[in-house]
Design a protein around this motif. Structure first.
Motif, PDB file in Angstrom:
ATOM      1  N   LEU A  82      13.325  25.048 -13.191  1.00  0.00           N
ATOM      2  CA  LEU A  82      13.530  23.634 -12.872  1.00  0.00           C
ATOM      3  C   LEU A  82      12.211  22.868 -12.796  1.00  0.00           C
ATOM      4  N   MET A  83      11.098  23.582 -12.930  1.00  0.00           N
ATOM      5  CA  MET A  83       9.795  22.938 -12.760  1.00  0.00           C
ATOM      6  C   MET A  83       9.542  21.766 -13.704  1.00  0.00           C
ATOM      7  N   PRO A  84       9.977  21.801 -14.978  1.00  0.00           N
ATOM      8  CA  PRO A  84       9.742  20.616 -15.826  1.00  0.00           C
ATOM      9  C   PRO A  84      10.328  19.337 -15.229  1.00  0.00           C
ATOM     10  N   MET A  85      11.526  19.440 -14.652  1.00  0.00           N
ATOM     11  CA  MET A  85      12.142  18.266 -14.048  1.00  0.00           C
ATOM     12  C   MET A  85      11.404  17.848 -12.784  1.00  0.00           C
ATOM     13  N   LEU A  86      11.074  18.816 -11.931  1.00  0.00           N
ATOM     14  CA  LEU A  86      10.459  18.500 -10.649  1.00  0.00           C
ATOM     15  C   LEU A  86       9.024  18.015 -10.809  1.00  0.00           C
ATOM     16  N   LEU A  87       8.270  18.636 -11.721  1.00  0.00           N
ATOM     17  CA  LEU A  87       6.889  18.192 -11.938  1.00  0.00           C
ATOM     18  C   LEU A  87       6.846  16.808 -12.580  1.00  0.00           C
ATOM     19  N   ALA A  88       7.769  16.553 -13.516  1.00  0.00           N
ATOM     20  CA  ALA A  88       7.835  15.219 -14.130  1.00  0.00           C
ATOM     21  C   ALA A  88       8.184  14.177 -13.071  1.00  0.00           C
ATOM     22  N   MET A  89       9.112  14.520 -12.193  1.00  0.00           N
ATOM     23  CA  MET A  89       9.494  13.592 -11.122  1.00  0.00           C
ATOM     24  C   MET A  89       8.306  13.299 -10.215  1.00  0.00           C
ATOM     25  N   MET A  90       7.557  14.332  -9.848  1.00  0.00           N
ATOM     26  CA  MET A  90       6.413  14.152  -8.966  1.00  0.00           C
ATOM     27  C   MET A  90       5.317  13.320  -9.637  1.00  0.00           C
ATOM     28  N   ALA A  91       4.995  13.642 -10.895  1.00  0.00           N
ATOM     29  CA  ALA A  91       3.921  12.938 -11.592  1.00  0.00           C
ATOM     30  C   ALA A  91       4.260  11.462 -11.800  1.00  0.00           C
ATOM     31  N   VAL A  92       5.469  11.187 -12.255  1.00  0.00           N
ATOM     32  CA  VAL A  92       5.873   9.805 -12.511  1.00  0.00           C
ATOM     33  C   VAL A  92       5.940   9.007 -11.212  1.00  0.00           C
ATOM     34  N   SER A  93       6.440   9.640 -10.153  1.00  0.00           N
ATOM     35  CA  SER A  93       6.506   8.952  -8.867  1.00  0.00           C
ATOM     36  C   SER A  93       5.108   8.565  -8.380  1.00  0.00           C
ATOM     37  N   LEU A  94       4.156   9.462  -8.580  1.00  0.00           N
ATOM     38  CA  LEU A  94       2.779   9.188  -8.176  1.00  0.00           C
ATOM     39  C   LEU A  94       2.201   8.023  -8.980  1.00  0.00           C
ATOM     40  N   ILE A  95       2.425   8.040 -10.298  1.00  0.00           N
ATOM     41  CA  ILE A  95       1.909   6.965 -11.165  1.00  0.00           C
ATOM     42  C   ILE A  95       2.561   5.628 -10.812  1.00  0.00           C
ATOM     43  N   ALA A  96       3.879   5.644 -10.638  1.00  0.00           N
ATOM     44  CA  ALA A  96       4.592   4.415 -10.297  1.00  0.00           C
ATOM     45  C   ALA A  96       4.092   3.856  -8.973  1.00  0.00           C
ATOM     46  N   GLY A  97       3.835   4.738  -8.024  1.00  0.00           N
ATOM     47  CA  GLY A  97       3.338   4.295  -6.737  1.00  0.00           C
ATOM     48  C   GLY A  97       1.971   3.645  -6.849  1.00  0.00           C
ATOM     49  N   ARG A  98       1.071   4.244  -7.633  1.00  0.00           N
ATOM     50  CA  ARG A  98      -0.273   3.680  -7.811  1.00  0.00           C
ATOM     51  C   ARG A  98      -0.218   2.316  -8.486  1.00  0.00           C
ATOM     52  N   VAL A  99       0.633   2.214  -9.513  1.00  0.00           N
ATOM     53  CA  VAL A  99       0.759   0.940 -10.223  1.00  0.00           C
ATOM     54  C   VAL A  99       1.327  -0.133  -9.292  1.00  0.00           C
ATOM     55  N   THR A 100       2.330   0.257  -8.483  1.00  0.00           N
ATOM     56  CA  THR A 100       2.906  -0.696  -7.544  1.00  0.00           C
ATOM     57  C   THR A 100       1.866  -1.183  -6.549  1.00  0.00           C
ATOM     58  N   THR A 101       1.031  -0.268  -6.065  1.00  0.00           N
ATOM     59  CA  THR A 101      -0.005  -0.633  -5.108  1.00  0.00           C
ATOM     60  C   THR A 101      -1.024  -1.586  -5.718  1.00  0.00           C
ATOM     61  N   SER A 102      -1.420  -1.323  -6.964  1.00  0.00           N
ATOM     62  CA  SER A 102      -2.470  -2.126  -7.587  1.00  0.00           C
ATOM     63  C   SER A 102      -1.970  -3.463  -8.120  1.00  0.00           C
ATOM     64  N   THR A 103      -0.713  -3.546  -8.523  1.00  0.00           N
ATOM     65  CA  THR A 103      -0.197  -4.776  -9.127  1.00  0.00           C
ATOM     66  C   THR A 103       0.814  -5.511  -8.267  1.00  0.00           C
ATOM     67  N   GLU A 160       0.816  -1.215   0.000  1.00  0.00           N
ATOM     68  CA  GLU A 160       0.000   0.000   0.000  1.00  0.00           C
ATOM     69  C   GLU A 160       0.848   1.263   0.000  1.00  0.00           C
ATOM     70  N   ARG A 161       2.145   1.118   0.332  1.00  0.00           N
ATOM     71  CA  ARG A 161       3.002   2.278   0.544  1.00  0.00           C
ATOM     72  C   ARG A 161       3.259   3.054  -0.738  1.00  0.00           C
ATOM     73  N   GLY A 162       3.183   2.383  -1.881  1.00  0.00           N
ATOM     74  CA  GLY A 162       3.504   3.037  -3.138  1.00  0.00           C
ATOM     75  C   GLY A 162       2.642   4.246  -3.435  1.00  0.00           C
ATOM     76  N   LYS A 163       1.358   4.214  -2.996  1.00  0.00           N
ATOM     77  CA  LYS A 163       0.453   5.311  -3.326  1.00  0.00           C
ATOM     78  C   LYS A 163       0.864   6.628  -2.661  1.00  0.00           C
ATOM     79  N   TYR A 164       1.718   6.533  -1.638  1.00  0.00           N
ATOM     80  CA  TYR A 164       2.145   7.749  -0.949  1.00  0.00           C
ATOM     81  C   TYR A 164       3.446   8.313  -1.508  1.00  0.00           C
ATOM     82  N   GLN A 165       4.000   7.648  -2.512  1.00  0.00           N
ATOM     83  CA  GLN A 165       5.249   8.140  -3.098  1.00  0.00           C
ATOM     84  C   GLN A 165       5.070   9.520  -3.722  1.00  0.00           C
ATOM     85  N   GLY A 166       3.931   9.739  -4.363  1.00  0.00           N
ATOM     86  CA  GLY A 166       3.690  11.037  -4.983  1.00  0.00           C
ATOM     87  C   GLY A 166       3.707  12.161  -3.972  1.00  0.00           C
ATOM     88  N   MET A 167       3.203  11.886  -2.751  1.00  0.00           N
ATOM     89  CA  MET A 167       3.237  12.889  -1.700  1.00  0.00           C
ATOM     90  C   MET A 167       4.663  13.262  -1.352  1.00  0.00           C
TER      91      MET A 167
END
Length: 543
Positions: A319-340, A145-152
């Motif tokens: 630097l926002m393109p790098m930081l926003l991409a990092m945040m968005a991808v981390s959130l998606i990866a966390g959700r996928v990890t939680t569900s699969t 369940e921890r993956g979903k909090y990665q985006g935070m």
């Protein structure tokens, strides 16, 4: 469980369902604590010119940052072990108090010596903040369940990196530099009150004694390594006596530490956690990711200010393109990890994207547009997003609950040391390339230029030929630094293939036994399961 209050025997709601509201309240408090640890240096760096103007001591300027970094790195594994032995909540609350005391004293400093000493106290507390956050999350939320909090967590990091310079500049201009430290007090007080009132974990009785000799050896080794990477090539030549002595002292201390940890009854870093292939691989990946990330954070603003004529404030926003991409991808990866429950693909893809992104950044020159730079940064940010929290998640999944603190602190320590090496090595390469390029274009006149302090405003005051020479020099330095970073990221990509996809534990699922302990696997699994079930009886109540 003996010694555990009735409240502590209330299990949280179903692990696969939504977390209770009170858990979310605790997570909010933990995020505030994480923000304190990450935001501090970003804010203070902006205020440093004003601080030096009032307190003097320009020659000791670097120690304001170094003292904080040294104390943080040296105390990180110690806080983790104390949490494992005596209880995570008490250790975490103590680290917040130490951090706030250091912040208050730093704000009251009357000279540079006092400020350096108080920053060291602040760093001691900061060492426990990040470890405490990670370890408590490890206690409260199963890995699945921890993956979903990665985006935070990624969001907090992005907020600190983007907002730090803006907040620091605003506070310094309108309230004075002392408030760059005092601002920590209300935030810390909120986190302190919320954690005290809402978080209830099973109390632990200390087992054995603290490993004082191991702690001392590890501290000396870490301090020596950080000083070598901080001083080498800047304040002292790499081949100078003091650097060589520090290298010898650091190596001898680490070797002595490793030997002693095999003998200690209660080692500060139990070496058996490295029997897990996944934990060892994630430690390497964490080190390399820290190396690359903080090196990139050093060079990108410099390139944007010197070559693309961005202001200091705008370079942070760019630097926002790098930081926003990092945040968005981390959130998606966390959700996928939680569900699969699957995660091996993420460090592989992350390593590949980091390598590509850094290579693209190494191709930048004086004619590269901000849009192109932004696209390259987004690729790098996406790669880091796949890696930043997955490394901690997999590392925690690879240790037993009784070692959650040292597992989290060791992973954090490797990333911290990687960032120190990255800034030092990439910085030295950058400086040498800039100096060589300036010398080749301007000859002896280049030696009289204060190139280390040139920014967009400073460049405008120089003759056009000098401006052009410096821009080409910075581009050349950035090329070398990012090319080295791409090579390091390639190591991450290769290492990721050695990750073994072990099922992420849910509630009450024991950590996997080490391969060499197969004969003990069944009884150890039963013991781990019982310990896990006991520690899962966590009461998280609303105030």
């Amino acid at each position: 469980m003996a010694g555990t209050s009735k409240a502590a025997e209330v299990k949280p709601e179903a692990k696969d369902g939504p977390q209770p509201r009170s858990v979310r309240v605790v997570l909010f408090a933990l995020m505030i604590a994480m923000l304190l640890a990450m935001l501090d240096n970003m804010i203070v760096n902006t205020a440093m010119p004003t601080i030096v103007g009032e307190l003097g001591g320009l020659e000791h300027l670097s120690w304001v940052v170094t003292a904080y970094t040294l104390a943080t790195a040296a105390s990180t594994p110690i806080w983790g072990k104390i949490g494992d032995m005596y209880g995570r909540k008490g250790a975490f609350l103590t680290s917040i108090v130490v951090f706030l005391v250091g912040s208050a004293l730093s704000g009251m400093a009357q000279d540079m010596g006092q400020l350096i000493g108080f920053r060291a106290i602040q760093g001691l507390g900061a060492g426990g903040l990040m470890v405490g956050v990670m370890a408590i999350i490890g206690d409260l939320i199963p890995p699945r369940e921890r993956g979903k909090y990665q985006g935070m967590m990624a969001g907090i990091m992005a907020l600190a990196m983007i907002g730090g310079p803006l907040v620091g500049g605003t506070i310094t201009d309108h309230l004075g530099w002392r408030w760059t430290f005092y601002i920590n007090l209300p935030l810390g007080a909120v986190a302190l009150a919320m954690v005290t009132a809402v978080l209830h974990l099973p109390k632990k009785r200390g087992r054995g004694r603290i490993d004082y000799l191991g702690t001392a050896l590890l501290t000396v080794g870490i301090v020596s390594i950080v000083l070598v990477t901080t001083w080498g090539g800047s304040q002292y030549e790499w081949g100078s006596a003091i650097i060589m002595e520090l290298i010898f002292l650091g190596v001898a201390s680490i070797v002595g530490f490793l030997f002693w940890e095999t003998k200690a009854a209660e080692p500060v870093v139990p070496l058996h956690i490295f029997r897990s292939r996944n934990f060892s691989v994630m430690s390497v990946i964490g080190f390399m990711t820290g190396f690359v990330m903080f090196g990139a954070m050093l060079f990108l603003p410099l390139y944007q200010q010197s070559v693309q004529s961005a202001s200091a404030t705008n370079s942070g926003l760019l630097l926002m393109p790098m930081l926003l991409a990092m945040m968005a991808v981390s959130l998606i990866a966390g959700r996928v990890t939680t569900s699969t429950g699957k995660y091996k693909i993420f460090p592989i893809v992350g390593g590949a994207l980091m390598t590509v992104g850094l290579y693209l950044l190494s191709t930048m020159d004086v004619s590269t547009s901000r849009l192109t730079t932004g696209i390259y940064m987004a690729v790098l940010g996406a790669g880091m997003g796949f890696l930043m929290q997955i490394t901690m998640l997999v590392a925690q999944n690879s240790v037993e609950l009784k070692d959650m603190g040292v597992g989290s602190s060791t992973t954090t320590l490797f990333r911290t040391l990687g960032s120190s090496f990255g800034v030092a090595i990439m910085g030295a390469l950058f400086t040498n390339r800039v100096n060589d390029e300036m010398a080749s274009r301007l000859g002896k006149a280049a030696g009289a230029l204060p190139t280390a302090t040139l920014n967009a405003e400073g460049l405008k005051k120089l003759p056009v030929p000098v401006q052009e020479a410096y821009k080409y020099a910075v581009s050349s330095g950035v090329h070398g630094g990012f090319l080295l970073g791409a090579g390091i990221a390639l190591v991450v990509f290769v290492a990721a293939f050695f990750v073994k996809e072990v099922a992420l534990r849910g509630a009450g699922t024991p950590a996997p036994a080490a391969p060499q302990d197969k004969d003990k696997a069944e009884p150890e699994a039963k013991e781990a399961k019982e310990a896990n079930e006991a520690e899962d009886k966590v009461a998280v109540e609303t105030a």
